[in-house]
Design an enzyme around this catalytic site. Structure first.
Site, PDB file in Angstrom:
ATOM      1  N   PHE A  69       4.102  50.462  14.958  1.00 27.81           N
ATOM      2  CA  PHE A  69       3.988  50.467  13.497  1.00 27.81           C
ATOM      3  C   PHE A  69       3.503  51.819  13.005  1.00 27.81           C
ATOM      4  CE2 PHE A  69       1.496  50.078   9.618  1.00 27.81           C
ATOM      5  CZ  PHE A  69       2.451  49.546   8.768  1.00 27.81           C
ATOM      6  N   ASP A 129      -9.313  48.435   4.601  1.00 29.08           N
ATOM      7  CA  ASP A 129      -8.102  48.212   5.381  1.00 29.08           C
ATOM      8  C   ASP A 129      -7.511  46.906   4.868  1.00 29.08           C
ATOM      9  OD1 ASP A 129      -6.130  47.673   7.208  1.00 29.08           O
ATOM     10  OD2 ASP A 129      -7.427  47.598   8.961  1.00 29.08           O
ATOM     11  N   GLU A 162     -14.419  47.958  10.968  1.00 28.27           N
ATOM     12  CA  GLU A 162     -14.441  47.742  12.415  1.00 28.27           C
ATOM     13  C   GLU A 162     -15.624  48.474  13.080  1.00 28.27           C
ATOM     14  OE1 GLU A 162     -11.020  47.754  14.908  1.00 28.27           O
ATOM     15  OE2 GLU A 162      -9.700  46.961  13.359  1.00 28.27           O
ATOM     16  N   PRO A 217       0.669  39.228  10.227  1.00 28.05           N
ATOM     17  CA  PRO A 217       1.804  39.158   9.294  1.00 28.05           C
ATOM     18  C   PRO A 217       2.274  37.739   9.032  1.00 28.05           C
ATOM     19  CG  PRO A 217       2.498  39.994  11.433  1.00 28.05           C
ATOM     20  CD  PRO A 217       1.011  39.968  11.453  1.00 28.05           C
ATOM     21  N   HIS A 242     -12.172  44.386   4.407  1.00 22.80           N
ATOM     22  CA  HIS A 242     -11.256  44.329   5.544  1.00 22.80           C
ATOM     23  C   HIS A 242     -10.484  43.016   5.423  1.00 22.80           C
ATOM     24  CE1 HIS A 242     -10.611  45.136  10.145  1.00 22.80           C
ATOM     25  NE2 HIS A 242      -9.490  45.109   9.451  1.00 22.80           N
ATOM     26  N   ASN A 283      -1.811  54.296   9.414  1.00 22.58           N
ATOM     27  CA  ASN A 283      -1.914  53.639  10.715  1.00 22.58           C
ATOM     28  C   ASN A 283      -0.724  54.095  11.545  1.00 22.58           C
ATOM     29  OD1 ASN A 283      -1.094  50.818  12.370  1.00 22.58           O
ATOM     30  ND2 ASN A 283      -3.240  51.383  12.431  1.00 22.58           N
ATOM     31  N   ASN A 342      -4.325  45.947   5.373  1.00 20.47           N
ATOM     32  CA  ASN A 342      -3.256  45.470   6.246  1.00 20.47           C
ATOM     33  C   ASN A 342      -2.023  45.045   5.453  1.00 20.47           C
ATOM     34  OD1 ASN A 342      -4.084  45.652   9.047  1.00 20.47           O
ATOM     35  ND2 ASN A 342      -5.716  44.235   8.512  1.00 20.47           N
TER      36      ASN A 342
END
Length: 750
Positions: free
Chosen positions: A685, A622, A456, A570, A565, A680, A624
């Site tokens: 979250f 990242d 990012e 979701p 990345h 995170n 996720n």
């Protein structure tokens, strides 16, 4: 007594009940304001407030009152202090009439305009019972005040509403009439389900579904991981645990104190809590444990303060403090970024705070408290967690053949995504890029890692800030933005984020760099070209990975470093899995080509790699994806079956016919010491989604950077804040290179 959400059937229940004629307790979805001598008048659309649903947030609907209803009541001694505390004098706590609101302040002689924000405040306060014997006034409107003040009023009203309607008459029907279809009025009138008399269940009706705030107010997430990025992750604050009831009414029962060890604070699934009209003089800090609360009613008590810990209840939308003795509010309440209404009427509140609510509403007050909150004490320093015994570390330190390097991975939160809409709990000054960039640079410089993998990072940040400062520390960088920058203007593309990799140029040579655009790679696969899911789901995502090939200047050791990345949504966990597989496939091809390169002539003792799997490999990023996800399973185990649930029944060529596998022998660096509690941290979250993967065949972990102090986290709503400049925390690992195993047919070098 336990109280769920109000049943939509309550309107036709309470009208004939002798003890529950309170208009407030009628259906929040379709409500009529009525008096004994006056026909019913429609009030308006479904309000969002579950506690005082008579009025909507925002515009105030016209309320028709009986023509003989008195315009005001005599001032009440308990609230006389309100009339002189601001330019919008509070009315005597009687009743506010719509015909007066646009012309002047009730209770005042002059004609002053009351803002819609304060109209809403007064209307919600109106339904609060004044602490005077006038509660027994024969005035019809006092009936709802009296019943609202009674013990367990809402629980009893809800229980009454949830009872099954018993029909006493036998209907006479026409035997020749065609029966209606199953979806006609017969079903639409069935709005109440059979429930337990002890814990009434909230009814499920078309009206209640249509008014669900979760659907109407769904937030748009930014394309990273900020707001609840992982559907399969357990969310401590985003979604309450499943339970048969979610509201608790303890109002009007003369509670004088709540002990800090009260079992009340174990009911972490509560959404609505009513402690109104008791005798409380304080609220324990333990209330901060009820993180799912959306409504908290503390009205009509003896409170002079509220605990700062209320600021931890970031899900709150309604906080009622009416009719107490509160003079000021703790600045920690500024983290209540979802608060729609804070009820302060009936308190000797500071005039400046009251004026904010009167003029601009609750959001203005919350913003002021948030930005004026003093900076809390910094957290304890994160400590290194060694995976070596002290004797082993000492032996490695004196061994000249030992080769070590360190890797830092950090999603720094792009400036474009750091908005107040997404991070309303963060002070505006702490959210600004000018403040955050200094913290980010200081942090990564202090760790002095050999390799830095940042996500990012937009083009402007990379070119104007990071390159300039990193070159002064002998770092050189490799950077690519996400694919969308190709279609943008020069001004817009500078805000596109991407992946930046920095390395110590005095220790390593950059041999090659490659960009992996997942959508482009997917298009080039023959088995993907005719897959509809690939066109509809994969190609629209512009996520990337940057792969760099390095060679140590002193030893000739080669290192492959990937910085990735992965998609955040979701709803697209199949895409996450496909992107991870595409990344590994490309790394295997690049590693095989790297192994074929001969060693440099000036370094005859450089290691020889028989194939790409022998080259040390680091994959940062990242992802996720939590440790229970298919992405984690694939990278750590080396395979996933073709019917893995994360494919979500979509079709992706050989991935979903033969399964996915790799031979890189990867492991998460933190897994050796136990995965971190989180990487995170936001109110919605808290979990691990960032990783440093390493090839176990030729690398070993010496140490990893430990977790953020848990005592500090218990007092922090989320990141970013004054001490953590991103919603992610950086992760850092130190590795040592294992000597390559020479083939048995080759003699060892002299």
């Amino acid at each position: 007594m336990f109280y769920p959400s109000q049943s939509p059937a309550i309107s036709h229940k309470l009208t004939n009940h002798p003890h529950h004629v309170n208009v407030q307790d009628q259906s929040p979805w379709s409500r009529n304001h009525s008096h004994t001598h006056h026909p019913q008048q429609s009030i308006g659309p479904p309000p969002p407030s579950p506690g005082y649903p008579l009025y909507t947030n925002g515009a105030v609907n016209t309320i028709q009152h009986h023509p003989h209803h008195p315009l005001s009541h005599p001032p009440l001694p308990h609230h006389q202090h309100q009339n002189s505390l601001s330019h919008y004098p509070s009315p005597p706590n009687g009743h506010i009439h719509s015909q007066h609101m646009g012309q002047g302040s009730p209770g005042s002689v002059g004609s002053q305009i009351i803002t819609p924000h304060w109209q809403q405040q007064l209307l919600k306060c109106e339904v609060r019972p004044p602490p005077l014997p006038s509660i027994y006034s024969p005035n019809p409107s006092h009936k709802m005040i009296r019943s609202s003040r009674s013990s367990h009023h809402r629980a009893r009203a809800s229980a009454l509403a949830s009872r099954t309607v018993v029909k006493s008459a036998i209907p006479i029907t026409n035997p020749n009439l065609v029966k209606p279809s199953p979806t006609t009025n017969a079903d639409l009138t069935e709005t109440v389900s059979k429930t337990s008399p002890v814990m009434p269940q909230p009814s499920s009706t078309p009206a209640s579904d249509a008014g669900s705030p979760g659907v109407a107010n769904a937030a748009v997430n930014h394309p990273s991981s900020t707001v609840a990025p992982i559907a399969e992750a357990p969310r401590p604050t985003a979604k309450p645990p499943q339970n048969t009831w979610s509201s608790l009414d303890m109002g009007g029962v003369n509670i004088k104190t709540i002990p800090p060890s009260s079992p009340l604070f174990t009911f972490t699934f509560l959404i609505n809590l009513y402690l109104n009209h008791n005798a409380l003089s304080s609220v324990p800090p333990g209330i901060a444990k009820l993180r799912h609360l959306e409504l908290l009613d503390l009205s009509g008590n003896n409170l002079s303060t509220v605990p700062p810990e209320l600021g931890m209840l970031t899900q709150l939308k309604e906080l009622y403090l009416f009719d107490n003795n509160i003079v000021t509010l703790p600045p920690e309440l500024g983290s209540l970024h979802q608060l729609q209404t804070i009820g302060v009427e009936g308190n000797p509140i500071d005039p400046s705070l009251k004026a904010m609510v009167q003029k601009d509403g609750t959001p203005a007050l919350i913003s002021y408290l948030r930005d004026s909150c003093p900076v809390p004490a910094p957290p304890p320093e994160r400590l290194w967690k060694s995976l070596l015994a002290p004797q082993e570390r000492e032996a490695l330190a004196v061994d000249p053949s030992t080769e070590t390097f360190s890797v830092l991975c950090y999603n720094i939160l792009c400036e474009k995504y750091a908005t107040e809409r997404l991070y309303g709990y963060t002070p505006s000054w702490a959210l600004s890029w000018d403040y955050r960039k200094e913290l980010i640079l200081t942090e990564i410089m202090n760790y002095d890692a050999d390799f830095l993998c940042l996500q990012e990072v937009d083009i402007a940040q990379y070119e104007d800030y990071f390159v300039k400062h990193m070159q002064g520390q002998e770092y050189e960088g490799v950077y690519w933005p996400k694919s969308r920058y190709k279609t943008m203007s020069d001004a817009d593309r500078r805000q596109v984020d991407g992946c930046a990799t920095f390395y110590k140029a005095n220790k390593y040579n950059l041999i090659e760099r490659q960009l992996i655009e997942f959508s482009t790679v997917a298009m080039q696969r023959p088995d993907f070209k005719k897959t509809d899911d690939m066109f509809n789901r994969v190609l629209g995502k512009d996520h990337i990975a940057v792969i760099c090939l390095f060679e140590a200047k002193d030893t000739g050791t080669r290192i492959i470093l990937a910085n990735a990345h992965i998609h955040w949504d979701p709803a697209y966990r199949d895409v996450k899995l496909v992107q991870a597989a595409l990344l590994v496939d490309e790394i295997e091809k690049i590693a095989a080509n790297f192994a074929r390169l001969p060693p440099k002539p000036d370094m005859p003792r450089s290691p020889v790699y028989s194939d790409g799997s022998k080259i040390p490999l680091i994959i940062c990023g990242d992802f996720n994806s939590v440790p229970s996800s298919g992405v984690y399973e694939f990278l750590s185990n080396g395979s996933v079956p073709p019917d893995h649930p994360d494919f979500m029944s979509h079709l992706y060529g050989r991935y979903t016919t033969d399964g996915m596998r790799h031979r890189l022998g990867l492991k998460s660096a933190n897994a050796a010491a136990g995965e971190l509690a989180l990487t995170n941290y936001t109110p919605s979250f808290q979990g691990v989604i960032d990783y440093i993967w390493y090839s176990t065949g030729n690398l070993a972990v010496n140490a990893v950077l430990g977790e953020v102090d848990r005592g500090y986290l218990e007092k922090v709503v989320g990141f970013p804040n004054a001490h953590f400049p991103s919603d992610h925390v950086c992760i850092l690992s130190e590795f040592r290179v294992k000597p390559p195993r020479l083939p048995a047919s080759l003699p060892a070098p002299p």
